[in-house]
Design a protein around this motif. Sequence first.
Motif, PDB file in Angstrom:
ATOM      1  N   PRO A   1       1.017  -1.345   0.101  1.00  0.00           N
ATOM      2  CA  PRO A   1       0.045  -0.017  -0.056  1.00  0.00           C
ATOM      3  C   PRO A   1       0.880   1.323  -0.015  1.00  0.00           C
ATOM      4  CG  PRO A   1      -0.604  -1.503   1.520  1.00  0.00           C
ATOM      5  CD  PRO A   1       0.598  -2.096   1.174  1.00  0.00           C
ATOM      6  N   ARG A   2       0.689   2.249  -0.992  1.00  0.00           N
ATOM      7  CA  ARG A   2       1.317   3.414  -1.297  1.00  0.00           C
ATOM      8  C   ARG A   2       0.759   4.044  -2.255  1.00  0.00           C
ATOM      9  NH1 ARG A   2       6.438   3.457  -4.724  1.00  0.00           N
ATOM     10  NH2 ARG A   2       6.722   1.722  -5.808  1.00  0.00           N
ATOM     11  N   GLU A   3       0.922   5.367  -2.112  1.00  0.00           N
ATOM     12  CA  GLU A   3       0.445   6.385  -2.983  1.00  0.00           C
ATOM     13  C   GLU A   3       0.960   6.244  -4.697  1.00  0.00           C
ATOM     14  OE1 GLU A   3       0.577  11.329  -4.087  1.00  0.00           O
ATOM     15  OE2 GLU A   3       1.499  10.237  -2.267  1.00  0.00           O
ATOM     16  N   PRO A   4       0.146   6.031  -5.515  1.00  0.00           N
ATOM     17  CA  PRO A   4       0.632   5.730  -6.719  1.00  0.00           C
ATOM     18  C   PRO A   4       1.502   6.752  -7.335  1.00  0.00           C
ATOM     19  CG  PRO A   4      -1.738   5.552  -6.704  1.00  0.00           C
ATOM     20  CD  PRO A   4      -1.313   6.037  -5.389  1.00  0.00           C
ATOM     21  N   VAL A   5       2.883   6.021  -7.959  1.00  0.00           N
ATOM     22  CA  VAL A   5       3.671   7.121  -8.548  1.00  0.00           C
ATOM     23  C   VAL A   5       3.879   6.653 -10.063  1.00  0.00           C
ATOM     24  CG1 VAL A   5       6.093   7.627  -8.337  1.00  0.00           C
ATOM     25  CG2 VAL A   5       5.026   7.125  -6.340  1.00  0.00           C
TER      26      VAL A   5
ATOM     27  N   GLU B   1      14.814   2.712 -10.866  1.00  0.00           N
ATOM     28  CA  GLU B   1      15.374   2.783  -9.659  1.00  0.00           C
ATOM     29  C   GLU B   1      15.483   4.151  -8.940  1.00  0.00           C
ATOM     30  OE1 GLU B   1      19.391   1.285  -9.310  1.00  0.00           O
ATOM     31  OE2 GLU B   1      18.705  -0.734 -10.047  1.00  0.00           O
ATOM     32  N   ARG B   2      15.489   5.605  -9.838  1.00  0.00           N
ATOM     33  CA  ARG B   2      15.581   6.661  -9.519  1.00  0.00           C
ATOM     34  C   ARG B   2      14.043   6.982  -9.051  1.00  0.00           C
ATOM     35  NH1 ARG B   2      14.095  11.360 -12.486  1.00  0.00           N
ATOM     36  NH2 ARG B   2      14.138  10.083 -14.461  1.00  0.00           N
ATOM     37  N   ILE B   3      13.029   6.514  -9.710  1.00  0.00           N
ATOM     38  CA  ILE B   3      11.644   7.136  -9.341  1.00  0.00           C
ATOM     39  C   ILE B   3      10.938   6.119  -8.533  1.00  0.00           C
ATOM     40  CG2 ILE B   3       9.339   7.579 -10.454  1.00  0.00           C
ATOM     41  CD1 ILE B   3      11.687   9.447 -11.214  1.00  0.00           C
ATOM     42  N   ASN B   4      11.384   4.717  -8.481  1.00  0.00           N
ATOM     43  CA  ASN B   4      10.670   3.905  -7.708  1.00  0.00           C
ATOM     44  C   ASN B   4       9.090   3.762  -8.190  1.00  0.00           C
ATOM     45  OD1 ASN B   4      10.238   1.498  -6.175  1.00  0.00           O
ATOM     46  ND2 ASN B   4       9.949   2.735  -4.405  1.00  0.00           N
ATOM     47  N   PRO B   5       8.362   3.793  -9.346  1.00  0.00           N
ATOM     48  CA  PRO B   5       7.070   3.985  -9.805  1.00  0.00           C
ATOM     49  C   PRO B   5       6.377   2.763  -9.555  1.00  0.00           C
ATOM     50  CG  PRO B   5       8.400   3.266 -11.620  1.00  0.00           C
ATOM     51  CD  PRO B   5       9.235   3.503 -10.447  1.00  0.00           C
ATOM     52  N   THR B   6       4.840   3.044  -9.153  1.00  0.00           N
ATOM     53  CA  THR B   6       3.990   1.838  -9.062  1.00  0.00           C
ATOM     54  C   THR B   6       3.471   1.550 -10.450  1.00  0.00           C
ATOM     55  OG1 THR B   6       2.203   3.342  -8.774  1.00  0.00           O
ATOM     56  CG2 THR B   6       3.359   2.584  -6.691  1.00  0.00           C
TER      57      THR B   6
ATOM     58  N   GLY C   1      -2.921  16.421  -9.672  1.00  0.00           N
ATOM     59  CA  GLY C   1      -2.071  16.461  -8.444  1.00  0.00           C
ATOM     60  C   GLY C   1      -1.531  14.953  -8.211  1.00  0.00           C
ATOM     61  N   ALA C   2      -1.283  14.144  -9.103  1.00  0.00           N
ATOM     62  CA  ALA C   2      -0.527  12.811  -9.316  1.00  0.00           C
ATOM     63  C   ALA C   2       0.970  12.894  -9.150  1.00  0.00           C
ATOM     64  CB  ALA C   2      -0.793  11.974 -10.153  1.00  0.00           C
ATOM     65  N   ARG C   3       1.560  12.027  -8.377  1.00  0.00           N
ATOM     66  CA  ARG C   3       2.950  12.074  -8.226  1.00  0.00           C
ATOM     67  C   ARG C   3       3.437  11.378  -9.530  1.00  0.00           C
ATOM     68  NH1 ARG C   3       5.271   9.124  -3.378  1.00  0.00           N
ATOM     69  NH2 ARG C   3       7.367   9.821  -4.255  1.00  0.00           N
ATOM     70  N   PHE C   4       4.374  12.261 -10.200  1.00  0.00           N
ATOM     71  CA  PHE C   4       4.877  11.482 -11.602  1.00  0.00           C
ATOM     72  C   PHE C   4       6.222  12.016 -11.954  1.00  0.00           C
ATOM     73  CE2 PHE C   4       3.345  15.261 -13.680  1.00  0.00           C
ATOM     74  CZ  PHE C   4       4.018  15.402 -14.643  1.00  0.00           C
ATOM     75  N   GLU C   5       6.790  11.556 -12.688  1.00  0.00           N
ATOM     76  CA  GLU C   5       8.093  12.023 -13.433  1.00  0.00           C
ATOM     77  C   GLU C   5       8.204  11.518 -14.918  1.00  0.00           C
ATOM     78  OE1 GLU C   5      11.830  12.732 -11.539  1.00  0.00           O
ATOM     79  OE2 GLU C   5      11.038  12.459  -9.730  1.00  0.00           O
ATOM     80  N   PHE C   6       8.803  12.313 -15.677  1.00  0.00           N
ATOM     81  CA  PHE C   6       9.091  11.702 -17.164  1.00  0.00           C
ATOM     82  C   PHE C   6      10.361  11.042 -16.926  1.00  0.00           C
ATOM     83  CE2 PHE C   6       6.193  15.378 -18.490  1.00  0.00           C
ATOM     84  CZ  PHE C   6       5.422  14.691 -19.319  1.00  0.00           C
ATOM     85  N   ALA C   7      10.343  10.023 -17.761  1.00  0.00           N
ATOM     86  CA  ALA C   7      11.617   9.069 -18.048  1.00  0.00           C
ATOM     87  C   ALA C   7      12.680   9.752 -18.878  1.00  0.00           C
ATOM     88  CB  ALA C   7      11.310   7.849 -18.709  1.00  0.00           C
ATOM     89  N   ASN C   8      13.873   9.518 -18.468  1.00  0.00           N
ATOM     90  CA  ASN C   8      15.066  10.022 -19.233  1.00  0.00           C
ATOM     91  C   ASN C   8      15.629   9.107 -20.340  1.00  0.00           C
ATOM     92  OD1 ASN C   8      15.330  12.658 -17.600  1.00  0.00           O
ATOM     93  ND2 ASN C   8      16.477  11.514 -16.137  1.00  0.00           N
ATOM     94  N   ALA C   9      15.349   7.711 -20.128  1.00  0.00           N
ATOM     95  CA  ALA C   9      15.842   6.862 -21.045  1.00  0.00           C
ATOM     96  C   ALA C   9      14.963   6.625 -22.374  1.00  0.00           C
ATOM     97  CB  ALA C   9      15.895   5.633 -20.233  1.00  0.00           C
ATOM     98  N   ARG C  10      15.465   6.281 -23.474  1.00  0.00           N
ATOM     99  CA  ARG C  10      14.810   6.057 -24.813  1.00  0.00           C
ATOM    100  C   ARG C  10      14.513   4.474 -24.442  1.00  0.00           C
ATOM    101  NH1 ARG C  10      15.183   9.638 -28.647  1.00  0.00           N
ATOM    102  NH2 ARG C  10      14.701   8.061 -30.162  1.00  0.00           N
ATOM    103  N   LEU C  11      13.331   3.924 -25.201  1.00  0.00           N
ATOM    104  CA  LEU C  11      13.092   2.634 -24.936  1.00  0.00           C
ATOM    105  C   LEU C  11      14.312   1.668 -25.132  1.00  0.00           C
ATOM    106  CD1 LEU C  11       9.455   2.908 -26.606  1.00  0.00           C
ATOM    107  CD2 LEU C  11      10.097   3.024 -24.043  1.00  0.00           C
TER     108      LEU C  11
END
Length: 319
Positions: free
Chosen positions: A17-21, A64-69, A43-53
């Motif tokens: 259980p944690r806030e969606p990222v 690892e930097r963002i630890n997204p859900t 108001g969601a927690r998010f970040e854009f990726a730096n990497a290309r696919l």
Amino acid sequence: MISAKSGSTMAFLDTTPREPVFLVFGRSGWIGGLVGELLTQQGARFEFANARLEDRAGILADIERINPTHVLNAAGLTGRPNVDWCESHKLETIRVNVLGMLNLADICFEKKIHLTTYATGCIFHYDKDFPEGSGKGFKESDKPNFTGSYYSYTKAMVESLLSEYPNVLVLRVRMPIVGDLLYPRNFITKIIKYEKVVNIPNSMTVLPELLPYSIEMARRGLTGIMNYTNPGAISHNEILELYKSYIDPDFSWKNFSLEEQAKVIIAPRSNNLLDTARIEGEFPEILGIRESLIKHVFEPAAQQKDTLREAVRQMRGRV
């Protein structure tokens, strides 16, 4: 483990259980930018990726930097100015649309992260089993039957492979539309600038209405394939009639056949109707394509029709 084809929430995903990222791929793209704006508004927690696919190590570093859900992918190659570009850039198309997409799905699977990817429904075309005007739409379970363009060929291939990943939701976008009638990638903008258009009914995606649904789908943990369009089909002429009615009563155009169109494009285009029973089951309030266009595109555009009418006339003069 539940099959991704069932469309069920995955038991193996990280359920701590944690806030969606959200981690969003496609910062510089059209849909990726819109997704970022929507998440900001929510108001969601998010970040854009730096990497290309195609950069597996970079994707791992972003995670690892963002630890997204949740990961939302709007990156990929469609070609500029259109999909004809892919016909002469096949290796680049494979590298991103196939290898890169599988890279992302595989990493998210290993990390137990839900992945939503904005894909395409341009992998079907009308035929004897799904005739134009019959009202019979292609379902999520139907096998793609259109490989006329290299873009669609790679997309159909990767969709089949992605369906084996139980953490992935594939959204079949078609002829995406936004309210800005001057935005060059907007389907309506494309057809209002031409003197001649084909007149074929198609399923389409009105992004102002459907993009919020995609965020909710990710939150719900939906998986499998989703026909991500408004219910029903609408023809090019019907859209242009709406433009004429709401914006410019003097607007005119001509029709030409698919055979005539083939002379001015490199790769054939997909035309189809997608079945929307699944998305309607999740979101019963979804509007039919015509109603959605009126509410989200033409009624707002009519508030500035004088400025818009002049801009479109100038744009058509340069075509």
